[in-house]
Design a protein around this motif. Sequence first.
Motif, PDB file in Angstrom:
ATOM      1  N   ALA A  97       0.833  -1.208   0.000  1.00  0.00           N
ATOM      2  CA  ALA A  97       0.000   0.000   0.000  1.00  0.00           C
ATOM      3  C   ALA A  97       0.865   1.255   0.000  1.00  0.00           C
ATOM      4  O   ALA A  97       0.572   2.221  -0.709  1.00  0.00           O
ATOM      5  CB  ALA A  97      -0.949  -0.012   1.202  1.00  0.00           C
ATOM      6  N   VAL A  98       1.948   1.245   0.773  1.00  0.00           N
ATOM      7  CA  VAL A  98       2.854   2.404   0.802  1.00  0.00           C
ATOM      8  C   VAL A  98       3.542   2.570  -0.552  1.00  0.00           C
ATOM      9  O   VAL A  98       3.631   3.677  -1.092  1.00  0.00           O
ATOM     10  CB  VAL A  98       3.904   2.266   1.936  1.00  0.00           C
ATOM     11  CG1 VAL A  98       4.983   3.340   1.829  1.00  0.00           C
ATOM     12  CG2 VAL A  98       3.228   2.332   3.300  1.00  0.00           C
ATOM     13  N   LEU A  99       4.029   1.467  -1.111  1.00  0.00           N
ATOM     14  CA  LEU A  99       4.756   1.534  -2.388  1.00  0.00           C
ATOM     15  C   LEU A  99       3.860   1.976  -3.542  1.00  0.00           C
ATOM     16  O   LEU A  99       4.317   2.669  -4.451  1.00  0.00           O
ATOM     17  CB  LEU A  99       5.386   0.180  -2.707  1.00  0.00           C
ATOM     18  CG  LEU A  99       6.535  -0.239  -1.807  1.00  0.00           C
ATOM     19  CD1 LEU A  99       6.905  -1.687  -2.060  1.00  0.00           C
ATOM     20  CD2 LEU A  99       7.735   0.678  -1.986  1.00  0.00           C
ATOM     21  N   LEU A 100       2.598   1.569  -3.517  1.00  0.00           N
ATOM     22  CA  LEU A 100       1.697   1.854  -4.634  1.00  0.00           C
ATOM     23  C   LEU A 100       0.889   3.134  -4.459  1.00  0.00           C
ATOM     24  O   LEU A 100       0.213   3.555  -5.397  1.00  0.00           O
ATOM     25  CB  LEU A 100       0.748   0.663  -4.833  1.00  0.00           C
ATOM     26  CG  LEU A 100       1.422  -0.638  -5.265  1.00  0.00           C
ATOM     27  CD1 LEU A 100       0.416  -1.782  -5.256  1.00  0.00           C
ATOM     28  CD2 LEU A 100       2.080  -0.498  -6.618  1.00  0.00           C
ATOM     29  N   ALA A 101       0.967   3.751  -3.301  1.00  0.00           N
ATOM     30  CA  ALA A 101       0.190   4.966  -3.049  1.00  0.00           C
ATOM     31  C   ALA A 101       0.685   6.117  -3.917  1.00  0.00           C
ATOM     32  O   ALA A 101       1.845   6.166  -4.312  1.00  0.00           O
ATOM     33  CB  ALA A 101       0.290   5.354  -1.570  1.00  0.00           C
ATOM     34  N   GLY A 102      -0.211   7.049  -4.193  1.00  0.00           N
ATOM     35  CA  GLY A 102       0.178   8.265  -4.898  1.00  0.00           C
ATOM     36  C   GLY A 102       1.168   9.054  -4.069  1.00  0.00           C
ATOM     37  O   GLY A 102       1.274   8.868  -2.853  1.00  0.00           O
ATOM     38  N   ARG A 103       1.882   9.915  -4.705  1.00  0.00           N
ATOM     39  CA  ARG A 103       2.878  10.716  -3.990  1.00  0.00           C
ATOM     40  C   ARG A 103       2.425  12.158  -3.797  1.00  0.00           C
ATOM     41  O   ARG A 103       3.227  13.033  -3.479  1.00  0.00           O
ATOM     42  CB  ARG A 103       4.232  10.654  -4.704  1.00  0.00           C
ATOM     43  CG  ARG A 103       4.892   9.270  -4.620  1.00  0.00           C
ATOM     44  CD  ARG A 103       5.094   8.854  -3.181  1.00  0.00           C
ATOM     45  NE  ARG A 103       5.830   7.620  -3.017  1.00  0.00           N
ATOM     46  CZ  ARG A 103       5.288   6.474  -2.620  1.00  0.00           C
ATOM     47  NH1 ARG A 103       3.998   6.395  -2.386  1.00  0.00           N
ATOM     48  NH2 ARG A 103       6.040   5.402  -2.449  1.00  0.00           N
ATOM     49  N   HIS A 104       1.106  12.414  -3.936  1.00  0.00           N
ATOM     50  CA  HIS A 104       0.582  13.738  -3.604  1.00  0.00           C
ATOM     51  C   HIS A 104       0.693  13.977  -2.105  1.00  0.00           C
ATOM     52  O   HIS A 104       0.685  15.105  -1.648  1.00  0.00           O
ATOM     53  CB  HIS A 104      -0.861  13.889  -4.090  1.00  0.00           C
ATOM     54  CG  HIS A 104      -1.799  12.886  -3.502  1.00  0.00           C
ATOM     55  ND1 HIS A 104      -1.816  11.571  -3.905  1.00  0.00           N
ATOM     56  CD2 HIS A 104      -2.735  13.007  -2.541  1.00  0.00           C
ATOM     57  CE1 HIS A 104      -2.730  10.911  -3.213  1.00  0.00           C
ATOM     58  NE2 HIS A 104      -3.304  11.761  -2.372  1.00  0.00           N
ATOM     59  N   GLU A 105       0.808  12.888  -1.334  1.00  0.00           N
ATOM     60  CA  GLU A 105       1.140  12.957   0.085  1.00  0.00           C
ATOM     61  C   GLU A 105       2.359  12.070   0.292  1.00  0.00           C
ATOM     62  O   GLU A 105       2.391  10.939  -0.189  1.00  0.00           O
ATOM     63  CB  GLU A 105      -0.020  12.460   0.946  1.00  0.00           C
ATOM     64  CG  GLU A 105      -1.207  13.396   0.939  1.00  0.00           C
ATOM     65  CD  GLU A 105      -2.296  12.956   1.907  1.00  0.00           C
ATOM     66  OE1 GLU A 105      -1.986  12.195   2.851  1.00  0.00           O
ATOM     67  OE2 GLU A 105      -3.432  13.366   1.709  1.00  0.00           O
ATOM     68  N   PRO A 106       3.364  12.560   1.003  1.00  0.00           N
ATOM     69  CA  PRO A 106       4.583  11.761   1.186  1.00  0.00           C
ATOM     70  C   PRO A 106       4.289  10.500   1.998  1.00  0.00           C
ATOM     71  O   PRO A 106       3.461  10.526   2.914  1.00  0.00           O
ATOM     72  CB  PRO A 106       5.520  12.682   1.961  1.00  0.00           C
ATOM     73  CG  PRO A 106       4.883  14.013   1.987  1.00  0.00           C
ATOM     74  CD  PRO A 106       3.454  13.867   1.623  1.00  0.00           C
ATOM     75  N   PRO A 107       4.959   9.404   1.688  1.00  0.00           N
ATOM     76  CA  PRO A 107       4.781   8.203   2.498  1.00  0.00           C
ATOM     77  C   PRO A 107       5.249   8.474   3.929  1.00  0.00           C
ATOM     78  O   PRO A 107       6.248   9.154   4.136  1.00  0.00           O
ATOM     79  CB  PRO A 107       5.648   7.156   1.805  1.00  0.00           C
ATOM     80  CG  PRO A 107       6.503   7.877   0.847  1.00  0.00           C
ATOM     81  CD  PRO A 107       5.902   9.219   0.612  1.00  0.00           C
ATOM     82  N   ALA A 108       4.528   7.928   4.908  1.00  0.00           N
ATOM     83  CA  ALA A 108       4.853   8.233   6.298  1.00  0.00           C
ATOM     84  C   ALA A 108       4.821   7.003   7.197  1.00  0.00           C
ATOM     85  O   ALA A 108       4.239   7.036   8.278  1.00  0.00           O
ATOM     86  CB  ALA A 108       3.900   9.308   6.818  1.00  0.00           C
ATOM     87  N   PRO A 109       5.453   5.900   6.788  1.00  0.00           N
ATOM     88  CA  PRO A 109       5.484   4.760   7.699  1.00  0.00           C
ATOM     89  C   PRO A 109       6.411   5.063   8.878  1.00  0.00           C
ATOM     90  O   PRO A 109       7.425   5.742   8.725  1.00  0.00           O
ATOM     91  CB  PRO A 109       6.036   3.632   6.838  1.00  0.00           C
ATOM     92  CG  PRO A 109       6.901   4.323   5.841  1.00  0.00           C
ATOM     93  CD  PRO A 109       6.197   5.638   5.557  1.00  0.00           C
TER      94      PRO A 109
END
Length: 170
Positions: A97-109
């Motif tokens: 889910a993190v890898l495939l998410a859009g980057r309009h919001e930065p990943p935040a794991p």
Amino acid sequence: MSVIVRNVSSARQLPAAPRHADGTPYLYEMIHAAGALRGYADEPAELVAMLIPGYGELGDDSERAVARIRLALDVQVRLQAELAAGRLGECGPEERAVLLAGRHEPPAPAEWTAPVPLVLITSCYRPEGTLPRPSGPEELQIWLDPADDWTLLTSLHAAGVVTVGARSTA
């Protein structure tokens, strides 16, 4: 002033690097465009202008900062897709889910330990940004840093997107 030349295949001998009209060499060389081009320049901004059309004509530092961030975002999306291609099956559902998410919001794991490195942009994370940096092995985090021309270039170099070399001035 900068110069861009087509890169030759590894089977051919590399031609001599271009020089200034007075015979002096350029300070920097950058291999870019997936290895197809070599650029030569005396200033980091001239190399960045090879990656961002119109960069040299931007009026002020804030416009250039926005252009560098946009380039970092473009590279982030492309590089993340390349790194994940064919490897998503090695990841759990949350990691996918993190890898495939859009980057309009930065990943935040909070932590990143997936087998696929996560590509991140420094300006989104502390101390420059508001998000906490993910914990986990350093080799699983690729940081792009658009803070200035040189840090952008060196972070792209570390990520394997470009190759930048500098002539010794000693």
